[in-house]
Motif scaffolding. Structure first.
Motif, PDB file in Angstrom:
ATOM      1  N   LYS B 219      37.760  27.871   8.542  1.00 12.06           N
ATOM      2  CA  LYS B 219      37.842  29.135   7.852  1.00 12.06           C
ATOM      3  C   LYS B 219      37.725  30.265   8.999  1.00 12.06           C
ATOM      4  CE  LYS B 219      36.315  28.644   3.017  1.00 12.06           C
ATOM      5  NZ  LYS B 219      35.220  28.574   2.309  1.00 12.06           N
ATOM      6  N   ASP B 220      36.899  29.806   9.813  1.00 13.53           N
ATOM      7  CA  ASP B 220      36.619  30.780  11.073  1.00 13.53           C
ATOM      8  C   ASP B 220      37.780  30.829  11.854  1.00 13.53           C
ATOM      9  OD1 ASP B 220      33.909  31.092  10.146  1.00 13.53           O
ATOM     10  OD2 ASP B 220      33.139  30.041  11.793  1.00 13.53           O
ATOM     11  N   ILE B 322      50.841  28.265  18.751  1.00 10.52           N
ATOM     12  CA  ILE B 322      49.372  28.607  18.641  1.00 10.52           C
ATOM     13  C   ILE B 322      48.724  27.141  17.988  1.00 10.52           C
ATOM     14  CG2 ILE B 322      47.807  29.872  17.042  1.00 10.52           C
ATOM     15  CD1 ILE B 322      49.797  31.978  16.871  1.00 10.52           C
ATOM     16  N   ILE B 323      48.029  26.821  18.852  1.00 10.52           N
ATOM     17  CA  ILE B 323      47.225  25.248  18.405  1.00 10.52           C
ATOM     18  C   ILE B 323      45.836  25.519  17.848  1.00 10.52           C
ATOM     19  CG2 ILE B 323      46.740  23.198  19.219  1.00 10.52           C
ATOM     20  CD1 ILE B 323      49.031  23.490  21.300  1.00 10.52           C
ATOM     21  N   VAL B 324      45.635  24.961  16.833  1.00  8.32           N
ATOM     22  CA  VAL B 324      44.190  25.136  16.220  1.00  8.32           C
ATOM     23  C   VAL B 324      43.600  23.828  15.618  1.00  8.32           C
ATOM     24  CG1 VAL B 324      44.816  27.467  15.070  1.00  8.32           C
ATOM     25  CG2 VAL B 324      45.328  25.308  13.743  1.00  8.32           C
ATOM     26  N   ASP B 346      59.387  17.424  25.855  1.00 10.61           N
ATOM     27  CA  ASP B 346      57.841  16.859  26.173  1.00 10.61           C
ATOM     28  C   ASP B 346      57.118  17.249  27.304  1.00 10.61           C
ATOM     29  OD1 ASP B 346      58.450  15.646  23.843  1.00 10.61           O
ATOM     30  OD2 ASP B 346      58.516  13.541  24.825  1.00 10.61           O
ATOM     31  N   LYS B 347      58.078  17.491  28.608  1.00  6.89           N
ATOM     32  CA  LYS B 347      57.632  17.789  29.878  1.00  6.89           C
ATOM     33  C   LYS B 347      57.501  19.443  29.665  1.00  6.89           C
ATOM     34  CE  LYS B 347      59.534  14.890  33.034  1.00  6.89           C
ATOM     35  NZ  LYS B 347      60.671  14.424  33.870  1.00  6.89           N
ATOM     36  N   MET B 348      58.233  20.140  28.901  1.00 12.09           N
ATOM     37  CA  MET B 348      57.816  21.801  28.636  1.00 12.09           C
ATOM     38  C   MET B 348      56.573  21.855  28.065  1.00 12.09           C
ATOM     39  SD  MET B 348      59.996  24.373  26.177  1.00 12.09           S
ATOM     40  CE  MET B 348      59.187  23.943  24.919  1.00 12.09           C
ATOM     41  N   LEU B 349      56.078  21.101  27.072  1.00  7.17           N
ATOM     42  CA  LEU B 349      54.886  21.173  26.532  1.00  7.17           C
ATOM     43  C   LEU B 349      53.799  20.644  27.158  1.00  7.17           C
ATOM     44  CD1 LEU B 349      56.345  20.218  22.662  1.00  7.17           C
ATOM     45  CD2 LEU B 349      55.766  22.382  23.632  1.00  7.17           C
ATOM     46  N   SER B 350      53.967  19.745  28.288  1.00  2.45           N
ATOM     47  CA  SER B 350      52.788  19.392  28.792  1.00  2.45           C
ATOM     48  C   SER B 350      52.127  20.048  29.670  1.00  2.45           C
ATOM     49  CB  SER B 350      53.225  17.793  29.432  1.00  2.45           C
ATOM     50  OG  SER B 350      54.032  18.225  30.504  1.00  2.45           O
ATOM     51  N   GLY B 351      50.871  19.853  30.319  1.00  5.69           N
ATOM     52  CA  GLY B 351      50.075  20.572  30.965  1.00  5.69           C
ATOM     53  C   GLY B 351      48.796  21.207  30.105  1.00  5.69           C
ATOM     54  N   TYR B 352      47.938  21.874  30.797  1.00  7.70           N
ATOM     55  CA  TYR B 352      46.999  22.419  29.976  1.00  7.70           C
ATOM     56  C   TYR B 352      47.396  23.615  28.847  1.00  7.70           C
ATOM     57  CZ  TYR B 352      43.248  19.976  32.012  1.00  7.70           C
ATOM     58  OH  TYR B 352      42.295  18.968  32.405  1.00  7.70           O
ATOM     59  N   THR B 353      46.877  23.600  27.935  1.00 12.93           N
ATOM     60  CA  THR B 353      47.120  24.751  26.711  1.00 12.93           C
ATOM     61  C   THR B 353      45.758  24.939  25.807  1.00 12.93           C
ATOM     62  OG1 THR B 353      49.011  25.127  25.033  1.00 12.93           O
ATOM     63  CG2 THR B 353      47.822  23.115  24.994  1.00 12.93           C
ATOM     64  N   LYS B 354      45.816  26.219  25.383  1.00 16.37           N
ATOM     65  CA  LYS B 354      44.904  26.737  24.643  1.00 16.37           C
ATOM     66  C   LYS B 354      44.767  26.357  23.187  1.00 16.37           C
ATOM     67  CE  LYS B 354      42.231  30.910  23.729  1.00 16.37           C
ATOM     68  NZ  LYS B 354      41.955  32.335  24.324  1.00 16.37           N
ATOM     69  N   VAL B 355      43.587  25.807  22.795  1.00 12.97           N
ATOM     70  CA  VAL B 355      43.654  25.301  21.267  1.00 12.97           C
ATOM     71  C   VAL B 355      42.456  26.248  20.758  1.00 12.97           C
ATOM     72  CG1 VAL B 355      43.191  23.726  19.770  1.00 12.97           C
ATOM     73  CG2 VAL B 355      43.920  22.911  21.997  1.00 12.97           C
ATOM     74  N   THR B 356      42.849  26.930  19.423  1.00  8.28           N
ATOM     75  CA  THR B 356      41.862  27.883  18.968  1.00  8.28           C
ATOM     76  C   THR B 356      40.774  26.984  18.222  1.00  8.28           C
ATOM     77  OG1 THR B 356      43.121  29.711  18.994  1.00  8.28           O
ATOM     78  CG2 THR B 356      41.273  29.707  17.510  1.00  8.28           C
ATOM     79  N   VAL B 357      39.445  26.895  18.644  1.00  2.73           N
ATOM     80  CA  VAL B 357      38.511  25.856  17.968  1.00  2.73           C
ATOM     81  C   VAL B 357      37.483  26.423  17.205  1.00  2.73           C
ATOM     82  CG1 VAL B 357      39.020  24.087  19.633  1.00  2.73           C
ATOM     83  CG2 VAL B 357      37.156  25.889  19.999  1.00  2.73           C
ATOM     84  N   GLY B 358      37.425  27.967  16.954  1.00  6.24           N
ATOM     85  CA  GLY B 358      36.444  28.747  16.199  1.00  6.24           C
ATOM     86  C   GLY B 358      36.899  30.069  16.394  1.00  6.24           C
ATOM     87  N   TYR B 359      36.248  30.926  15.593  1.00  9.34           N
ATOM     88  CA  TYR B 359      36.350  32.451  15.739  1.00  9.34           C
ATOM     89  C   TYR B 359      36.121  32.778  17.330  1.00  9.34           C
ATOM     90  CZ  TYR B 359      36.446  37.455  14.390  1.00  9.34           C
ATOM     91  OH  TYR B 359      36.930  38.620  14.214  1.00  9.34           O
ATOM     92  N   ARG B 360      37.230  33.339  17.703  1.00  8.97           N
ATOM     93  CA  ARG B 360      36.919  33.691  19.454  1.00  8.97           C
ATOM     94  C   ARG B 360      36.545  32.760  20.096  1.00  8.97           C
ATOM     95  NH1 ARG B 360      34.494  39.808  19.243  1.00  8.97           N
ATOM     96  NH2 ARG B 360      36.056  40.820  17.824  1.00  8.97           N
ATOM     97  N   GLN B 361      37.051  31.499  20.023  1.00  7.14           N
ATOM     98  CA  GLN B 361      36.532  30.258  20.656  1.00  7.14           C
ATOM     99  C   GLN B 361      37.811  29.202  20.841  1.00  7.14           C
ATOM    100  OE1 GLN B 361      33.234  28.277  18.444  1.00  7.14           O
ATOM    101  NE2 GLN B 361      31.947  30.039  19.188  1.00  7.14           N
TER     102      GLN B 361
END
Lengths: 349, 369
Positions: B219-220, B322-324, B346-361
């Motif tokens: 939910k957060d 947006i990855i959650v 696949d190559k375009m998507l590879s590398g470090y990416t941000k995952v939202t893991v919480g509220y402002r986290q």
């Protein structure tokens, strides 16, 4: 026979402090009705200044480096983004989750667990507090180089705290040097936005005394100007005695590194997935997701890292040779049914 | 005191492929495994689990017949009642039928032993109507609905009896033919309700007092995503319960296993395929995809995903993903993975990416292909 359970879960050093340190702690006990004297606290700071090679005005004392880390997060995190590694020392991470305006983890992935400098620099291009442990707990790896630290500190709006609790082990593992300076502490004279937290808990065999310190740049010094930790008398006296004759700490470190490498090579020969380490612990990936629980059944406590890494990861502290033998014996049998009784047999062998 | 009724169902052939290198016993593969001399692995897992359950006094046990349950109880002193009938060669139909019979006879919890295929059978039979505890006995079990081990499963049963909260976990549709071919391909098949148990292994220093229950964390994450949503952008919501939490926060319905589209806070596409998505792109300029990694192996885009095709992903662009995912889920992964079938994507998507893991986290995680 060793007493079970064997505690290899808290990264303690298994060797007793030397007699002169125990005697000093006893002296401290005889003054339990008194607060610590300011001169004694000043003496400890001066000794830490000598040990680190940094003027003692940069030294802040506290009851354990983890306590000081949490204080810094409480002071600086509420209005800032906090950048940390994942995995990292969980109690610190949890305070940051609770307190930070926002939180950004940088995932260290197996098998290298390397922190990409560019990733850290990119994440710290805006005002923030970065709390980075190097060596990292639980991976046992160096995560920061001097170049990376300088690159991060170039931005004056970034506060960098390096948690260097295991620095003595790293220093000796990597360069066989025997100074307390370490790679970053001297930078605090040039960079007001750097702080390095350290401890006497580990290399100095003083976990029970809880003496930590920050080697602090000016921004941190000013924020902590009113922070005045009166250490307990036995801890204070033990710490002073330890730093007056610190050679034993390096002997501890040397013995543990040799033992760590022996344990690592033995595990390696057993075909176990064990990672290189510059600390007094090893990270192991077991195929059994409940490896820590099975070891506990055999009388060996290790740290279950499965709340920060995939199931099966455990962190084992290096103990005495006998303790490590019990661990190795237990680990070689965890795929089988067993109890603490079998571990006892192993210890008596 | 009213006892908790627990139903035990064992897939006696689960996990048999492993020792003979078959990777799974779906379909007719079981017979091949037997021909190759495979030994059953479920009896030990089942006995381990039963041996570690502590709260037998508070449990009333139902068991499937013979090697599907009762056989492992006869050597214990645990009282039980047999439900259903089976023929000599058991099948998925037996699992489904007996699960339904147990529910009809008042089971509060199903305890099953098996692999991903067994979990799918249980899901087909009960969905999320009744909580379950899965004991992993498959060759390679990927679904997060399973306990980590037999003992962890026993603890989940005990905690359920003691009133633990429930959380929704994934059942995966692993393509065994592809897996045998050394390709990992999985998609979400459904979800099961499982008791949420906190690790009891860590000493007090690590005991977490700030980690919220998983459903709260979802939910957060959803509140944070919804706060940042732009009313002019088209959002494609992928499968999974974390993404469903975003839909819940918006107050729109969500197809659990499919892709839905939202614009201006309103649903503009339900359970849509590639063609529907491309049609929506004609109408809306700005577009983003919200996805969650499938548990276990961390696929954000896999070959099983028939909606987020390489064409769709290319049209959206890496910067608009947006990855959650909950920290708990992300921490269990070595990395995120993609296998779209198009190497360039696949190559375009590879590398470090941000995952939202919480509220402002957030967490920067490596995507590998």
């Amino acid at each position: 026979m060793l007493n079970l359970p064997i505690r290899l879960d808290r990264n303690e050093v298994p060797f007793d402090p030397p007699p002169h340190v125990i005697a000093a702690a006893r002296d401290g006990l005889s003054q339990l009705n008194r607060y610590a004297e300011p001169e004694d606290l000043a003496r400890l700071r001066a000794l830490l200044g000598d040990y680190t090679g940094v003027p003692d005005r940069h030294i802040i004392l506290g009851p354990g480096s983890d306590f000081l880390l949490r204080e810094m997060i409480h002071v600086f995190a509420p209005e800032r983004k906090v950048v940390m590694l994942s995995p990292s020392f969980l109690p610190t991470v949890e305070v940051a989750w609770e307190r930070a305006a926002s939180w950004q983890g940088l995932r260290l992935s197996p098998p290298s667990f390397a922190l990409r400098p560019r990733l850290l620099v990119a994440e710290t291009c805006e005002p923030c507090l970065a709390v980075i442990d190097s060596p990292n707990n639980p991976t046992g790896q160096i995560t920061l180089t001097r170049e990376t630290v300088r690159a991060v500190l170039k931005n004056p709006d970034v506060l960098l705290v390096v948690d260097a609790a295991y620095h003595e082990f790293a220093e000796m593992s990597l360069r066989d040097r025997m100074s307390g300076g370490g790679p970053f502490v001297k930078l605090v004279e040039d960079y007001p936005n750097l702080a390095v937290t350290r401890t006497l808990d580990k290399a100095f065999s003083l976990a029970g005394a809880r003496v930590g310190y920050v080697v602090a740049g000016d921004i941190f010094r000013e924020a902590f100007a009113s922070f005045y930790a009166l250490l307990p008398q036995p801890s204070l006296h033990a710490a002073i005695a330890a730093l007056q004759m610190p050679a034993y700490a390096w002997e501890n470190v040397d013995r543990l590194i040799q033992e760590r490498e022996r344990v690592r090579e033995t595990l390696d020969d057993m075909g176990v997935c064990v990672y290189p380490s510059v600390t007094n612990f090893l990270l192991i990936r077991s195929e059994l997701p409940d490896a820590a629980l099975r070891l506990r059944d055999r009388g060996v406590l290790v740290w279950d890292v499965s709340n920060q890494l995939p199931p099966g990861f455990i962190r084992v502290s290096i103990g005495t040779r006998d303790e490590n033998e019990v661990f190795l014996d237990a680990f070689s049998h965890i795929g089988e049914k067993g109890t603490a009784a079998t571990a006892q047999t192993g210890a008596s062998r | 005191m009213k006892k908790t009724t627990v139903g035990l169902i064992v897939n006696p052939v689960a996990g048999m492929g492993g020792s003979v290198g078959l990777k799974g016993t779906d379909g007719q593969m079981h017979e091949r495994a037997v021909a190759l001399g495979a030994e059953p692995v479920t009896p030990r897992r089942t006995r381990d689990t039963l041996g570690h359950i502590a709260r037998w006094d508070e449990i009333s046990l139902l068991a499937a017949p013979e090697q599907m349950g009762a056989a492992y109880l006869e050597e214990t002193e645990v009282p039980f009642r047999v439900v259903g009938e089976i023929s000599r060669d058991t099948s998925a139909m037996d699992t489904k039928r007996i699960a339904a019979q147990m529910i009809a006879q008042g089971a509060d919890l199903l305890l099953f032993v098996g692999g991903d295929g067994t979990a799918r059978d249980i899901y087909d039979a009960v969905g999320t109507s009744v909580p379950v505890v899965g004991v992993p006995a498959g060759v390679k079990v990927f679904s997060s609905a399973f306990a980590l081990s037999a003992r962890a499963a026993a603890k989940m049963v005990d905690e359920f009896v003691a009133g633990a909260p429930l959380t929704e976990e994934e059942v995966l549709d692993i393509d065994e033919a592809a897996f045998r071919d050394d390709r990992l391909a999985s998609k979400l098949y459904g979800t099961l309700m499982v008791p949420e148990v906190r690790s009891s292994l860590q000493p007090a220093k690590a005991a977490s007092n700030v980690s919220a229950p998983t459903e709260e964390v979802k939910k957060d994450i959803a509140s944070f995503i919804v706060e940042k949503m732009d009313p002019e952008t088209l959002y494609l919501l992928g499968p999974g319960t974390t993404v469903r939490a975003v839909a819940d926060a918006l107050g729109v319905p969500k197809t659990l296993l499919g892709v839905d589209a939202v614009h201006g806070g309103k649903l503009v596409g339900e359970d849509i395929n590639e063609e529907d998505i491309l049609a929506l792109f004609e109408r809306y300029g700005a577009r983003k995809i919200i996805v969650t990694p499938i548990g276990g192996n961390g696929f954000i885009f896999g070959r099983g995903s028939k909606q987020f095709t390489p064409t769709v992903i290319k049209a959206v662009g890496r910067e608009n993903l947006i990855i959650v995912g909950t920290r708990h889920k992300v921490n269990r992964l070595d990395c995120l993975r993609v296998d779209t079938g198009d190497l360039e994507v696949d190559k375009m998507l590879s590398g470090y990416t941000k995952v939202t893991v919480g509220y402002r986290q957030g967490m920067m995680v490596n995507v590998r292909c």
